[in-house]
Enzyme design. Structure first.
Site, PDB file in Angstrom:
ATOM      1  N   HIS A 267       0.815  -1.232   0.000  1.00  0.00           N
ATOM      2  CA  HIS A 267       0.000   0.000   0.000  1.00  0.00           C
ATOM      3  C   HIS A 267       0.841   1.271   0.000  1.00  0.00           C
ATOM      4  O   HIS A 267       0.421   2.291  -0.533  1.00  0.00           O
ATOM      5  CB  HIS A 267      -0.973  -0.004   1.192  1.00  0.00           C
ATOM      6  N   ASP A 268       2.040   1.231   0.568  1.00  0.00           N
ATOM      7  CA  ASP A 268       2.875   2.437   0.650  1.00  0.00           C
ATOM      8  C   ASP A 268       4.015   2.435  -0.356  1.00  0.00           C
ATOM      9  O   ASP A 268       4.956   3.221  -0.210  1.00  0.00           O
ATOM     10  CB  ASP A 268       3.456   2.580   2.062  1.00  0.00           C
ATOM     11  N   LYS A 271       5.316   5.599  -1.620  1.00  0.00           N
ATOM     12  CA  LYS A 271       6.013   6.483  -0.683  1.00  0.00           C
ATOM     13  C   LYS A 271       7.523   6.507  -0.933  1.00  0.00           C
ATOM     14  O   LYS A 271       8.233   7.360  -0.386  1.00  0.00           O
ATOM     15  CB  LYS A 271       5.724   6.036   0.752  1.00  0.00           C
ATOM     16  N   HIS A 296       1.638  10.040  -2.738  1.00  0.00           N
ATOM     17  CA  HIS A 296       2.158   8.679  -2.632  1.00  0.00           C
ATOM     18  C   HIS A 296       1.128   7.589  -2.901  1.00  0.00           C
ATOM     19  O   HIS A 296       1.441   6.568  -3.511  1.00  0.00           O
ATOM     20  CB  HIS A 296       2.833   8.462  -1.268  1.00  0.00           C
ATOM     21  N   HIS A 320      -6.036   3.671   0.929  1.00  0.00           N
ATOM     22  CA  HIS A 320      -5.843   3.613   2.381  1.00  0.00           C
ATOM     23  C   HIS A 320      -5.930   4.980   3.057  1.00  0.00           C
ATOM     24  O   HIS A 320      -5.970   5.046   4.290  1.00  0.00           O
ATOM     25  CB  HIS A 320      -4.519   2.919   2.724  1.00  0.00           C
ATOM     26  N   HIS A 321      -5.977   6.057   2.270  1.00  0.00           N
ATOM     27  CA  HIS A 321      -6.201   7.392   2.853  1.00  0.00           C
ATOM     28  C   HIS A 321      -7.548   7.982   2.436  1.00  0.00           C
ATOM     29  O   HIS A 321      -7.799   9.170   2.675  1.00  0.00           O
ATOM     30  CB  HIS A 321      -5.071   8.344   2.473  1.00  0.00           C
ATOM     31  N   ASP A 349      -4.034   0.475   8.577  1.00  0.00           N
ATOM     32  CA  ASP A 349      -2.961   1.446   8.360  1.00  0.00           C
ATOM     33  C   ASP A 349      -2.898   2.445   9.521  1.00  0.00           C
ATOM     34  O   ASP A 349      -1.826   2.726  10.065  1.00  0.00           O
ATOM     35  CB  ASP A 349      -3.203   2.178   7.033  1.00  0.00           C
TER      36      ASP A 349
END
Length: 410
Positions: A267-268, A271, A296, A320-321, A349
């Site tokens: 998921h990141d 980033k 990201h 996820h955000h 998360d």
């Protein structure tokens, strides 16, 4: 569920290149130069593609923007071996890519310093990656400039001067021969590079990855993301463990749970493009730094959506955000547009981040974590049923998020 190995490798190599921030093509240029030098050397097709893949993943041990800057701005950097060792370990943990591990291990070692017992083929392949890697470091400042082709002569002369010491003479000769051609250099421009690699993807790594293979790749690359900052160590692994636990508690079927785990592990991945100083800042982000962070999750979507068969995983990972009221990012989806797996990953998360030490606060105790999550539910931001699953099993769930009992899940 199966995906093409080439899709995974090409997409994840794009993620590795994100660490360059302002120059996101380093690994792919190295790959193409290595493949073209291999052609000049008369290597067979399988050998050329192996060097292409080694070039694409040669910097998989780099997640720090500071380290990347040193590697591309200095011809011979004393700290280079650390990322070679890490890259070797990562690739060795992925059975289908393990043959690339020794090449990556020695790709910053001078030809004159290669270990005496090393397989000669590995030594030459590693040295070729080193050679073209250094060519890219020398030439990168000129890419896109009107006089770009004029810069090639200085690079050629620098490589020629290092023959026999830093680089194998036969490899230097092959590079000097192929790099006489303008086509060699022009292929490295973005639009031509993309065309070259699309063709390569159609011919190389045609095997399929099963679920176990996908999980091995996802776990390895989650380590690259988590290594970016001491404050995010094992974050992706913790989110994946907790998301899998919550998905199982929600009664989702095994294939869906497995895809949720992969999405959470990755998921990141976007980033990697965020500068180190932004992730490690002990105070509030300024508007420019905040804008960098807002990118990201969309980078994650772009990388994962390039993998055929990953449509759901790409969406779940990149959401996820997102918030149920539409105030999240990057798509500003509202409740009806956010599927349950994405809601699970969003809760996992936040919960995992809260139990970690971060530069602006310490790890939060269980009751404070639950109070924060419940506040987000009350404000219409998180799924109350998912948070309820965590609350009903709070101690065990947050222990999993912290890293305890991880072995029980695999």
């Amino acid at each position: 569920m199966q995906v093409m190995l080439a899709d995974m490798v090409f997409a994840l190599s794009e993620a590795v290149d994100l660490v360059g921030v302002d120059d996101d093509l380093h690994g792919r240029r190295v790959a193409v130069m290595a493949a073209e030098c291999a052609r000049e050397l008369g290597y067979d097709t399988a050998h050329r593609w192996r060097l292409l893949h080694a070039g694409m993943l040669h910097d998989c041990g780099v997640s720090s923007t500071r380290v990347h800057a040193n590697l591309v701005n200095e011809f011979d950097w004393h700290g280079a071996q650390a990322h070679c060792v890490l890259g070797e370990a990562l690739l060795a943990s992925i059975p289908v890519l393990a043959d690339l591990a020794p090449i990556v291990r020695w790709h910053h070692t001078h030809w004159s310093a290669m270990p005496p017992g090393l397989d000669p083929d590995v030594a030459r392949d590693a040295n070729l990656i080193y050679l073209v890697d250094r060519v890219d470091a020398l030439t990168a400042p000129s890419y896109g400039a009107p006089d770009y082709l004029l810069a090639k002569e200085a690079s050629r002369q620098r490589i020629a001067a290092a023959s026999g010491r830093e680089f194998c003479p036969a490899l230097v000769d092959a590079f000097l021969a192929v790099s006489r051609r303008e086509a060699f250099w022009l292929t490295l421009e973005r639009r031509h590079l993309t065309r070259y690699l699309n063709h390569a993807a159609a011919e190389s790594l045609q095997g399929e990855l099963d679920l176990a293979g996908m999980l091995a790749l996802a776990r390895a690359f989650s380590q690259i993301v988590d290594a970016k900052s001491p404050f995010t160590a094992e974050h992706s692994l913790g989110v994946a463990r907790l998301a899998l636990h919550l998905a199982q508690r929600a009664g989702l079927d095994q294939p869906t749970c497995a895809r949720i785990e992969i999405a959470a592990l990755l998921h990141d991945i976007g980033k990697l493009r965020v500068p180190d100083e932004v992730l490690e800042k002990p105070g509030p982000l300024d508007p420019q730094q905040r804008a960098s962070m807002l990118c990201h999750s969309f980078e994650t979507y772009q990388i994962l959506s390039a993998i055929r068969g990953f449509d759901d995983i790409a969406l779940w990972a990149s959401c996820h955000h997102e918030k149920l009221d539409g105030s999240g990012y990057p798509f500003h989806f509202e409740a009806g547009e956010i599927p349950l797996p994405a809601r699970i990953i969003a809760v996992a998360d936040i919960a995992q981040a809260l139990v970690q030490n971060r530069p602006y606060r310490g790890s939060m105790p269980d009751d404070a974590v639950m109070a924060h999550l419940q506040k987000l539910v009350a404000n219409g931001l998180l799924d109350g049923e998912v948070v309820g699953l965590l609350d009903a099993d709070c101690a065990a769930s947050l222990a999993i998020a912290r890293g305890a009992a991880a072995s029980a899940l695999h």
